[in-house]
Design a protein around this motif. Structure first.
Motif, PDB file in Angstrom:
ATOM      1  N   THR A 122       0.835  -1.206   0.000  1.00 46.41           N
ATOM      2  CA  THR A 122       0.000   0.000   0.000  1.00 46.41           C
ATOM      3  C   THR A 122       0.868   1.253   0.000  1.00 46.41           C
ATOM      4  OG1 THR A 122      -0.038   0.198   2.403  1.00 46.41           O
ATOM      5  CG2 THR A 122      -1.749  -1.181   1.396  1.00 46.41           C
ATOM      6  N   ASN A 123       0.214   2.377  -0.287  1.00 44.39           N
ATOM      7  CA  ASN A 123       0.892   3.642  -0.020  1.00 44.39           C
ATOM      8  C   ASN A 123       0.732   3.945   1.469  1.00 44.39           C
ATOM      9  OD1 ASN A 123      -1.618   4.728   0.478  1.00 44.39           O
ATOM     10  ND2 ASN A 123      -1.750   5.858  -1.433  1.00 44.39           N
ATOM     11  N   ARG A 124       1.218   5.113   1.896  1.00 50.96           N
ATOM     12  CA  ARG A 124       1.240   5.280   3.358  1.00 50.96           C
ATOM     13  C   ARG A 124      -0.136   5.560   3.944  1.00 50.96           C
ATOM     14  NH1 ARG A 124       3.238  11.382   3.634  1.00 50.96           N
ATOM     15  NH2 ARG A 124       3.416  11.468   1.375  1.00 50.96           N
ATOM     16  N   LYS A 148      -1.662  -0.777  -3.836  1.00 53.50           N
ATOM     17  CA  LYS A 148      -1.037  -0.568  -5.147  1.00 53.50           C
ATOM     18  C   LYS A 148      -1.426  -1.741  -6.029  1.00 53.50           C
ATOM     19  CE  LYS A 148       2.775   2.204  -3.460  1.00 53.50           C
ATOM     20  NZ  LYS A 148       4.196   2.224  -3.058  1.00 53.50           N
ATOM     21  N   GLU A 165       0.952  -3.136  -8.880  1.00 49.95           N
ATOM     22  CA  GLU A 165       2.119  -3.845  -8.374  1.00 49.95           C
ATOM     23  C   GLU A 165       1.730  -5.228  -7.856  1.00 49.95           C
ATOM     24  OE1 GLU A 165       4.364  -1.140  -5.986  1.00 49.95           O
ATOM     25  OE2 GLU A 165       5.605  -2.765  -5.184  1.00 49.95           O
ATOM     26  N   HIS A 176      -8.778   0.337  -0.799  1.00 50.42           N
ATOM     27  CA  HIS A 176      -8.069   0.448   0.479  1.00 50.42           C
ATOM     28  C   HIS A 176      -8.029  -0.922   1.148  1.00 50.42           C
ATOM     29  CE1 HIS A 176      -7.076   1.810   4.556  1.00 50.42           C
ATOM     30  NE2 HIS A 176      -6.580   2.874   3.951  1.00 50.42           N
TER      31      HIS A 176
END
Ligand SMILES: Nc1ncnc2c1ncn2[C@@H]1O[C@H](COP(=O)(O)OP(=O)(O)OP(=O)(O)O)[C@@H](O)[C@H]1O
Ligand SMILES: [Mg+2]
Lengths: 253, 322
Positions: A108-110, A115, A118, B191
């Motif tokens: 994940t991003n922060r 992602k 990826e 998410h």
């Protein structure tokens, strides 16, 4: 120092006592085969090591560190380098293959957003290089329910192989597999050994367990009833030994 | 290992469902335009939908996540009433809208936390927990208010423009609804929290085996549902400028209908935010259309029922044919 050490471990589910005073050890760079009847407690034992079930009594050490059953978790086990292929496969049928590979360990991003690209790329690589999916329909977007039983098993194994672990636990990994696929799994276990890592292998098929294991542990009704090193015992003797244990059990009943 | 070839058609049939829903919606609106052109060919009725549908719509978004994880919540209309009462009381006694907002959202979060805790720690099915909670919460707001309405003067503050005004002639409620729908789409499908929600609804044991804290996920979704209900209540209060004791009654069935017509099922593990968004407008405009067509209000329920059954049958059949 051993990788995992269990001392006098007890575990019950409601009224069912699944483990009664288990002493068990996994050395570093050791492949341990666990043998035992249905309901003997094999899966319960490994689920305690993987952080899924807290043990009721006894002591557990992983890499020399004492484990508190109240705070120990699957996540911690992952962080300590323990990967598992569960008997139940632990896949979610309606979700995409790529999501199943990374569940609980998303890239994940922060802010926690996944992602996607990826993860899918890596899934593609896992499917090609580790699992060996070759079909033209092979697709990280396929949902698990559209895969055959053997293919699903392949996903579960591929997932465990991808996350480079110090200990890989395989609970009946070959149950849905063709002979050729079984050979792949056995080679995977040999590779774990060559790479200096450890493995626990549970199977009812002694002929599969024998050639890849350094040591065998027999479990019966929640207790360890036998411990053999491969250099001390032949496949036939091991077979006889297990039959003898079963007879003792029947005699007791 | 070889995979069969048919697996790439999957995505297409998922869109087929959503396209079907949009077509049904358009057909119904065209029908309304034919039966009552003077009403449905003027922009007024649409502006009215854009300001009222979001009350149900916002809660339907929350409910979509609850259903995605294989649970149900029946308590949200009562939460709407109680947190509305809390807002009205605090605003009435302190004059502070911000404090009222914070407290009313907190009420939603606390009720959600209690729902989630009873479901996960005690192990009571969510339909039972939230049924009981619904009575408790409704009863509490009745006792506290003694059944009296609470009018408020909200139209002079900037918050009025924020929650009940218009933006370029578009009723602002619909922008909140759209914004929240987009946000929840990203949370659910992009998410890791949303991924956990879908996995919990699909296979709880597997999700636990992969190291996800299932109980925490469930509690958080119930809390989110509670906060969404509080927020829908705020939007409703700012529009009506009064709190009334039966607030939220009648929204339960409308909200569930919107979610089901949209294509989210009760089985868990899958959900469509887009479907809920369209479903809310479909359900929310039906009554006006039926009445405008000259049919008596008695017809409304019959047609609701018909629409829900047809839509859900279509969704189920389409999913099976995948
Ligand atoms: N989650 C659970 N809840 C209740 N009882 C359980 C649970 N898991 C295991 N048991 C019980 O504990 C005992 C040991 O089960 P376990 O799954 O460890 O056996 P096993 O050796 O893995 O058997 P098999 O070879 O059939 O997989 C059984 O009696 C089983 O019914
Ligand atoms: Mg087992």
């Amino acid at each position: 120092m051993s990788l995992v050490e269990l001392k006098n471990i007890y575990k019950s589910f409601g009224g069912v006592v699944a483990l009664r005073g288990i002493n068990f050890e996994i050395g570093s760079n050791e492949v341990v085969g666990i043998l035992g009847d249905n309901g003997a407690g094999k899966s319960t034992l490994i689920k305690i090591i993987t952080g899924l079930h807290p043990f009721d009594d006894g002591e557990m050490y992983i890499k020399g560190q004492k484990i508190d059953p109240k705070t120990y978790s699957v996540k911690m086990a992952h962080e300590m380098g323990i990967e598992t292929v569960y008997q139940e496969k632990a896949l979610a049928a309606k979700q995409a293959l790529w999501r199943n590979i990374f569940l609980g360990r998303q890239i994940t991003n922060r802010f926690g957003f996944i992602k996607v690209k990826e993860e899918k790329e890596i899934t593609n690589r896992i499917m090609r290089d580790i699992i060996g999916f070759t079909g033209i329909g092979a697709n990280p977007d396929s949902t698990i329910k559209t895969l055959s039983g053997g293919e699903q098993q392949g996903v579960a194994i591929g997932r465990a192989m991808h996350f480079d672990a110090d200990l890989v636990i395989l609970d009946e990994p070959t149950i849905a597999l063709s002979l050729q696929e079984v050979r792949k799994v056995l080679n995977f276990i040999r590779k774990i050994k060559e790479n200096g890592k450890s493995c626990v292998y549970i199977s009812h098929n002694i002929a599969n367990v024998y050639p890849v294991s350094d040591r065998f542990v027999a479990i019966d009704r929640g207790q360890v009833v036998g411990n053999y090193r491969r250099e001390d015992i032949t496949l036939e003797e091991l077979n006889d030994e297990l039959i003898r244990l079963t007879k003792v059990k029947e005699g007791n009943n | 290992m070889k995979l069969a070839e048919s697996k790439t058609t999957l995505d297409y049939s998922r869109y087929k469902l959503q396209i079907g829903l949009v077509i049904i919606t358009f057909l119904i609106f065209i029908l309304f335009m034919i039966t009552s052109p003077d009403v449905f060919l003027s922009p007024r009725i649409y502006r009215s939908f854009l300001s009222t549908v979001p009350f149900v719509g916002v809660m339907a978004l929350g409910l979509t996540l609850v259903l995605a994880m294989g649970e149900i919540d029946l308590s949200f209309p009562a939460v709407m009433a109680l947190s509305g009462f809390v807002f009205a009381s605090i605003f009435g006694s302190t004059g502070s809208i911000i404090l009222g907002l914070i407290c009313s959202m907190a009420v939603g979060a606390v009720v959600g936390f209690m729902n989630g805790t009873l479901v996960t720690r005690i192990g009571i099915p969510s339909i039972v927990v939230t049924l009981g909670m619904q009575f408790l919460i409704r009863g509490l707001s009745n006792v506290l208010s003694q059944g009296l309405a609470k009018p408020m003067t909200l139209d002079e503050t900037i918050f009025y423009n924020l929650f009940a005004g218009t933006f370029l002639t578009i009723p602002i409620q619909s922008l909140w609804f759209l914004g929240l729908a987009v946000l929840l789409w990203f949370i659910l499908f992009r998410h890791k929290f949303g991924e956990h929600v879908l996995f919990v609804g699909d296979n709880e044991d597997a999700t636990r085996m992969m190291g996800v804290n299932v109980n925490r996920v469930k509690i958080m979704v119930f809390m989110l549902m509670g906060v969404m209900a509080s927020f829908a209540g705020i939007l409703d209060l700012f529009k009506m400028r009064t709190w009334w004791p039966t607030m939220g009654e009648g929204y339960l069935m409308m909200t569930m209908a919107a979610v089901f017509v949209g294509g989210t099922s009760m089985f868990g593990g899958e959900a469509t935010i887009f479907g809920t968004f369209v479903g809310a407008f479909l359900i929310g405009s039906l009554e006006a259309g039926i009445v405008a067509a000259g049919l008596s209000g008695f017809w409304t329920r019959l047609i609701y029922g018909l629409l829900i059954l047809v839509a859900v049958t279509l969704h189920t059949v389409l999913k099976k044919n995948r």
